[in-house]
Design a protein around this motif. Structure first.
Motif: not given
Length: 708
Positions: A139-155, A431-433
């Motif tokens: 989720p750091y400098e992700p290819y696309s923005n969206g909740d899957p990445f925003k919700e896992n920054l701390e994780t 996996g997924a993008d």
């Protein structure tokens, strides 16, 4: 028999983990476990006993000596093992600790099947595919923005998550974790030469390094190699400023430049400080993290010029950095937006051939479609390429199913066998993008939820891809027994139900194909550009190329001309109807059991089965409606459009049912690649609109005339 002894002649974190899994299986069977203790190995009175020992010399030492002498060393460790058993004495032998780990995991399976004490026990296994990996978009400098990445920054900065995740990968025989980011460098390393390009303080940089060392170290202790992938050329704004570039040349996600995209790409590509920075970052990564096993990249979305110009930039940065480091890591060059011939001509001469790989998207974005995709042949992917001298790794993309469970053992078995038949392919990472299975942010945090991580809810999917890639002959009942751990007495019904429900998405993909992830997410019937994919979109759709499926319009013509031997829309409709009905029956059988206590994951899986069955019925009605429109068009008979509208009325009811079961335990989220809200009730009006589109289609047909 109530007591079992464990004896280890090998000291290794991998063997320790393997023995922990054996112990857990034995204790679940009601047995007391003593050990592991090497002192018991020669005591004949100690039975039953499970002994783990090295067969022959450890090839890690051999590989080190070979490298020091300048001789070729094995690219992969020997992960084979043997298990023999007689008289209550079970012996696990392997050359490498990874083989010992997999042997221990096999013993745990034998314990669960109650066959580990069989006389004359003999099991010999070697991996079918050398690389069995997952694709994890950070989720750091992700290819696309969206909740899957925003919700896992701390994780993804939580070592507890990574330890649990890596343990799960190891249990399922994965040996590769590929981490993907547009620009991971400033989070992982710093260089005195480019200190201004790193926005973090020295203390923060040191913390980051400690974190990644711990993550990579745990991966090594579980027999998992780490590959780091980037796209090119992406610069977060602080990095761009630190390199003396204007903010307008920064970009930190796909297409976010503030001036013309290709002008910005060209400027970054030609800036000498950018190429020098990338070379230095690759060098710093490899000398800072000896745990890194591979670097992957491509001449990708944010580059300009010809294929050879882009590849020359890659060679002058990434390969130069690898050369400077002196590390014998793997280099994976993706073919995305590049010519394989350019890659081989420019990159291959610069790196040890045994460490050089071409990386290719095997099913484009939809692995849940057909287990033997034909894109290699259709795209003439290897024209002019000597496959006897070229090594490949496949990217296997699941941008199909991110919410409900998926698990068709025979589909994955056939898929990995098809890959293993290609002797030039060393393995894959799947996996997924647009998604990552980290914190389970989709599920509401109450009710039956008793877990933290998304991969726990999708455990069967992870088990299938990893275990079957190691051994495609793994029996189906192995997975059913594993399902009992999560689902208790509901396991049999839920495992069988999921097997049938999981055939729905591949059938829809085969008939109504779209190549790329942002073009089509079949679990939600969503596209980036138009939202819900309409019945007219289905009418205009083409089938998956090269797999023997005939499209809707083409079939309507073939019906008038004697039929076809291909998989037809009628076949797909029948499959969707039957598999939905069967999934519903298994869900009902589980519900009818009505125990005083149901395992939380079982309660969740029942709702998933109900929802996926409703999705299958929705697609069956929608596809049949599209076929009726094609017949109306082909025959000039508006009555078929009337029937299409009736079917779409039925589809509305199935969509309501789908939304009901989904909403019992999930919440909406902003998707990344499709860039839409995922949540079925939000699209009910769009589903209803299909009825009006069908009626208007019939009204606009010439009356009584047959379309030529």
């Amino acid at each position: 028999m109530s007591m079992v002894y464990l004896v280890s002649e090998v000291r290794s974190p991998l063997v320790d983990f393997g023995f922990a899994e054996v112990r857990q299986a034995l204790e679940a069977a009601g047995l007391e476990v003593i050990g592991p203790s090497p002192g018991l190995r020669d005591d004949p009175r100690v039975t039953p006993v499970i002994v783990v020992r090295t067969a022959g010399s450890a090839n890690e030492v051999d590989a080190f000596i070979a490298g020091a002498d300048g001789r070729p060393a094995p690219t992969y460790p020997d992960e084979s093992f043997t298990i023999t058993g007689n008289g209550g004495r079970v012996v696990v032998e392997a050359v490498h600790p990874r083989g010992l780990l997999y042997g221990c995991l096999e013993v745990a399976d034998l314990v669960r099947s109650q066959s580990w004490t069989d006389e004359g026990l003999e099991v010999r296994k070697s991996p079918s595919l050398a690389v069995r990996g997952v694709k994890f978009n950070l989720p750091y400098e992700p290819y696309s923005n969206g909740d899957p990445f925003k919700e896992n920054l701390e994780t993804c900065f939580d070592l507890e998550f990574w330890r649990d995740y890596l343990d799960e990968l190891a249990r399922n025989r994965y040996n590769c974790l590929s981490l993907w980011s547009l620009h991971p460098f400033h989070l992982m390393v710093s260089s005195p030469e480019f200190r201004d390009a790193n926005p973090f303080t020295d203390e923060e940089i040191a913390d980051h390094e400690r974190f990644f060392h711990a993550l990579f170290g745990h991966a090594r202790d579980r027999g998992i190699d780490i590959y780091l992938f980037t796209w090119n050329i992406y610069l977060p704004e602080p990095v761009a400023r630190g390199l003396g570039l204007p903010a307008a040349l920064a970009n930190s996600s796909e297409g976010t430049e503030t001036i013309n995209r290709w002008d910005a790409a060209r400027a970054r590509q030609r800036a000498p400080q950018v190429s020098a920075y990338y070379e230095e970052m690759i060098y710093r990564l490899l000398i800072t993290y000896p745990e890194l096993d591979g670097i992957g990249t491509s001449g990708s979305e944010a580059m300009s010029g010809t294929g050879s110009e882009k590849e020359q930039w890659v060679v002058d940065t990434y390969l130069r950095g690898i050369e400077r480091s002196g590390r014998r890591v793997k280099f994976l060059n993706r073919t995305n937006m590049q010519s394989t011939a350019d890659i081989i001509a420019l990159a291959k001469p610069r790196i040890d051939p045994s460490r050089f790989y071409i990386s290719w998207k095997y099913s484009i974005a939809h692995c849940y479609s057909h287990p033997r995709p034909a894109f290699e042949d259709l795209q003439h992917a290897w024209d002019g390429v000597d496959l006897e001298e070229t090594q490949l790794l496949f990217t296997v993309r699941n941008d199909d199913v991110h919410t409900h469970r998926w698990g068709d053992v025979e589909y994955v078995r056939e898929y990995v066998r098809a890959i293993a038949e290609k002797n030039y392919v060393h393995g894959f990472y799947w996996g997924a993008d647009g998604y990552l299975w980290a914190r389970d942010f989709q599920h509401v945090d109450h009710g039956h939820k008793a877990w933290r991580w998304d991969f726990e809810r999708h455990r069967l999917q992870f088990q299938l891809w990893g275990r079957l890639a190691y051994d495609p002959d793994t029996a189906s009942d192995v997975f059913e027994r594993l399902a009992r751990i999560d689902h208790g007495d509901d396991a049999s019904n839920l495992y069988e139900g999921l097997r049938h429900a999981s055939r729905i998405i591949p059938a829809v993909n085969r008939l109504c194909w779209r190549d790329l992830d942002f073009q089509w997410h079949p679990e939600g019937c969503l596209t980036r550009d138009h939202g819900l994919r309409t019945v007219l979109d289905f009418l205009d759709s083409s089938p998956m190329p090269g797999v023997g499926t005939i499209g809707i319009r083409e079939f309507a013509k073939a019906e008038r001309n004697g039929g076809t031997s291909a998989e037809t829309p009628l076949d797909v409709i029948a499959l969707l109807t039957e598999e939905s009905r069967t999934a519903e029956e298994f869900a009902a059988a589980a519900e009818d059991r009505d125990p005083a206590w149901r395992e939380p994951l079982a309660a969740c899986a029942i709702l998933d089965l109900r929802a996926t069955a409703a999705l299958g019925r929705y697609y069956a009605a929608k596809i049949e409606a599209a076929l009726e429109l094609a017949r109306a068009e082909e025959r000039g008979e508006p009555g078929h459009a009337v029937r299409a509208a009736e079917l779409l009325d039925e589809a509305v009811e199935h969509w309501k049912t789908l939304g009901f079961f989904w909403s019992q335990h999930y919440r909406p989220y902003q998707m990344a690649r499709v860039d839409r809200i995922f949540g079925y009730p939000f699209y009910l009006d769009d589903v209803r609109r299909d009825v009006h589109l069908a009626r208007a289609f019939g009204d606009n047909l010439p009356q009584g005339e047959v379309t030529p």
